[in-house]
Design an enzyme around this catalytic site. Structure first.
Site, short mmCIF file in Angstrom:
data_model
loop_
_atom_site.label_atom_id
_atom_site.label_comp_id
_atom_site.label_asym_id
_atom_site.label_seq_id
_atom_site.Cartn_x
_atom_site.Cartn_y
_atom_site.Cartn_z
N ALA A 89 0.86 -1.18 0.00
CA ALA A 89 0.00 0.00 0.00
C ALA A 89 0.90 1.23 0.00
CB ALA A 89 -0.89 -0.01 1.23
N GLY A 133 0.82 -5.06 0.85
CA GLY A 133 -0.39 -5.18 0.03
C GLY A 133 -0.13 -5.89 -1.30
N GLU A 178 -0.30 -9.46 -0.53
CA GLU A 178 -1.72 -9.73 -0.28
C GLU A 178 -2.49 -9.82 -1.59
OE1 GLU A 178 -1.77 -6.43 2.56
OE2 GLU A 178 -2.58 -7.80 4.05
N GLU A 220 4.95 -4.94 7.25
CA GLU A 220 4.14 -3.91 7.92
C GLU A 220 4.57 -3.58 9.35
OE1 GLU A 220 2.89 -6.30 6.01
OE2 GLU A 220 1.31 -5.48 4.74
#
Ligand code: HXC
Length: 258
Positions: free
Chosen positions: A64, A109, A112, A132
């Site tokens: 992200a 992300g 993911e 993260e």
């Protein structure tokens, strides 16, 4: 029409390329919104039988967007996570198989996104991780749930607690990716797999995806019942008659379009 992704369809295969190479394809709100839009387009298109997701440049997706998240309070963070989850869940729940062609960094992300896909093919240059906790957060696009389901709790905890970034061969060894190929072979291999899927009965492939996914999150008896129902539906399709007749007549099947 899109600024942050590219989308094309060739021979029943959809290609989504995340296209922010200057930011390592980081997922900001605009990228997520474009992904949501393209997924709706794919689900409305009866010609697409498999989708390949890849990244432009050196990264698949490096997570992200940290520059954007840095400014976010919990309310905005929740909005981003909700949209991220919606995108990942749509990929997971769509009956068409998705293949992640992981060309480079698949971090946070990005890992993911790859995990929301059905199958992961990696370039030998790809790297995977959930960094993260090094940023003061945890995986927020489904990583705490999908990683342990894919590689087991032990490896999921190792990767998430340590933020370690692993190479493609390690990712293959722990079951995070299905194959590792040379970088110049990546798209050809993803296309080979997508082509194999596209050549099979579309209704049966969709039934298989739904049954595997729904059954995985249920107990085995419930999963077994889901399988019986899905298989019963397959027995009622034209494709079942065609597939079996084609086998017995030693010819290629001619599937009904979805
Ligand atoms: C925003 C990013 C970015 C990211 C890279 N960039 N990753 N921008 N968000 N996730 C930008 C850099 O700031 C830089 O911009 C440019 O891309 C090139 O990156 P470099 O770091 O200069 O490249 P390199 O040294 O080759 O390192 C590549 C890298 C590193 C290893 C991928 O960039 C990296 O560690 N990125 C962050 C990975 C990460 O922590 N991901 C998890 C995010 S959290 P400039 O402007 O300097 O050129 C997450 C949570 C999801 O994903 C759920 C949240 C709700």
């Amino acid at each position: 029409m899109y600024k942050n992704i590219k989308f094309e369809i060739r021979e029943h295969i959809g290609y989504i390329t995340i296209n922010r190479p200057e930011a390592m394809n980081a997922l900001n709100m605009d990228v997520l919104k474009e992904l949501k839009h393209v997924l709706k387009k794919i689900s409305d298109d009866s010609e697409i039988r498999a989708v390949i997701v890849t990244g432009e440049g050196r990264a698949f997706v490096a997570g992200a967007d940290i520059k954007q998240m840095k400014r976010y309070n919990p309310v905005r963070g929740r909005q981003m996570m909700t949209l991220g989850h919606e995108v990942m869940d749509t990929i997971d729940e769509m009956p068409i198989p998705f293949i992640a062609a992981v060309n480079g960094y698949a971090l946070g992300g990005g890992c993911e996104l790859a995990m929301a896909c059905d199958i992961r093919i990696a370039s030998s240059k790809a790297k995977f991780g959930q960094p993260e906790v090094g940023l003061g957060i945890i995986p927020g696009f489904g990583g705490t749930q999908r990683l342990s389901r894919l590689v087991g709790k032990g490896w999921a905890k190792y990767l998430i607690y340590t933020a370690d970034v692993v190479k493609a061969d390690k990712a293959e060894a722990i079951g995070l990716v299905q194959a590792v190929v040379e970088p110049d072979q990546l798209m050809a291999e993803a296309e080979r797999v997508a082509g194999m899927i596209a050549s099979k009965a579309p209704i049966a492939v969709a039934a298989a995806k739904t049954t595997i996914n729904d059954g995985y999150d249920a107990d085995i008896r419930t999963g077994g019942r889901l399988e019986i129902e899905a298989e019963t539906s397959c027995f009622g399709t034209r494709d079942k008659g065609e597939g079996m007749a084609a086998f017995l007549q030693k010819r290629q099947p001619n599937w009904e379009n979805k």
